[in-house]
Design a protein around this motif. Structure first.
Motif, PDB file in Angstrom:
ATOM      1  N   PRO A 286     -44.192   0.155  -0.515  1.00 28.29           N
ATOM      2  CA  PRO A 286     -43.015   0.202  -1.395  1.00 28.29           C
ATOM      3  C   PRO A 286     -42.012   1.242  -0.916  1.00 28.29           C
ATOM      4  O   PRO A 286     -42.389   2.315  -0.451  1.00 28.29           O
ATOM      5  N   VAL A 287     -40.739   0.914  -1.003  1.00 27.43           N
ATOM      6  CA  VAL A 287     -39.665   1.840  -0.651  1.00 27.43           C
ATOM      7  C   VAL A 287     -38.602   1.772  -1.737  1.00 27.43           C
ATOM      8  O   VAL A 287     -38.517   0.803  -2.482  1.00 27.43           O
ATOM      9  N   GLY A 288     -37.796   2.825  -1.829  1.00 25.45           N
ATOM     10  CA  GLY A 288     -36.664   2.812  -2.750  1.00 25.45           C
ATOM     11  C   GLY A 288     -36.824   3.703  -3.957  1.00 25.45           C
ATOM     12  O   GLY A 288     -35.829   4.019  -4.615  1.00 25.45           O
ATOM     13  N   THR A 289     -38.053   4.105  -4.294  1.00 27.53           N
ATOM     14  CA  THR A 289     -38.249   4.956  -5.460  1.00 27.53           C
ATOM     15  C   THR A 289     -37.473   6.265  -5.290  1.00 27.53           C
ATOM     16  O   THR A 289     -37.661   6.982  -4.318  1.00 27.53           O
ATOM     17  N   GLY A 290     -36.591   6.547  -6.233  1.00 24.93           N
ATOM     18  CA  GLY A 290     -35.778   7.759  -6.168  1.00 24.93           C
ATOM     19  C   GLY A 290     -34.528   7.625  -5.328  1.00 24.93           C
ATOM     20  O   GLY A 290     -33.769   8.579  -5.202  1.00 24.93           O
ATOM     21  N   GLN A 291     -34.271   6.448  -4.754  1.00 21.47           N
ATOM     22  CA  GLN A 291     -33.082   6.241  -3.923  1.00 21.47           C
ATOM     23  C   GLN A 291     -32.030   5.440  -4.699  1.00 21.47           C
ATOM     24  O   GLN A 291     -31.550   4.406  -4.243  1.00 21.47           O
TER      25      GLN A 291
END
Length: 213
Positions: free
Chosen positions: A139-144
């Protein structure tokens, strides 16, 4: 010769014992050399694997981060460096009060993820919170998060953005993906194999040195 004129005799066994001790001293050094060589190979492979499995990154968004648009678009889009997975993707379009105006599931076409927006979204500042599954399954994107501002509410004729929905995935078929945040299983397996190889190398080295005694 001794002071009394007698010849001294050398003890062959003492020399053999010394030679055997030297051989025994070589054993740990050879084992450590084999272990060090395997460690160098392991680090090189792990370095290459880490580079190959780098997470995908966000390249651009629509609307752009911090942009002001005339009206709320029918959809927001995220362009990634590689094609993300549709399953497990989540994009929220939140107004100043925290209401989520996203509707339906995230759709993916090539490397663009699209999230439709509910009709009637009011003018104002919006925060887009997103989470996608990278092409390496992480997973990517958390906090972005990124933000944009609209001058007018959404209208039926609003522009949807640079990409059209594709590969639509229902919410029921998109369970959340746990963020492992660790080493991929392929790397774990590689480490296990290399550990076995190192142990085998040490055992073989000890046997050969033992046979040489």
């Amino acid at each position: 010769m001794t002071p009394g004129g007698h010849a001294t005799r050398r003890n062959p066994a003492a020399g053999l014992r010394l030679h055997g001790s030297a051989r025994r001293a070589v054993r740990p050094r050879a084992a450590w050399r084999a272990l060090a060589g395997a460690a160098v190979v392991l680090l090189a492979l792990l370095g290459g694997t880490g580079t190959a499995q780098a997470h995908d990154s966000l390249e651009s968004t629509f609307p752009a981060n911090g942009a002001t648009v005339a009206t709320m678009p029918q959809a927001v889009t995220l362009t990634m460096s590689n094609t993300p997975a549709a399953i497990g993707a989540e994009i929220k379009v939140l107004d100043a009060g925290g209401t989520n105006w996203a509707v339906g599931a995230v759709s993916v076409l090539d490397n663009v993820a699209t999230q439709q927006v509910k009709p009637g979204a009011p003018a104002g500042k919006y925060t887009v919170e997103w989470r996608l599954v990278s092409s390496d399954s992480h997973p990517v994107g958390t906090g972005q998060n990124f933000t944009f501002t609209t001058k007018a509410a959404a209208s039926p004729g609003a522009v949807a953005g640079p990409a059209q929905p594709a590969q639509q995935v229902s919410e029921a078929a998109a369970p959340p993906v746990a963020d492992s945040g660790g080493i991929p299983w392929s790397v774990v397996g590689l480490i296990g194999v290399l550990v076995v190889v190192v142990v085998a190398m040490v055992v073989v080295a000890r046997r050969r040195l033992g046979q040489a005694d």
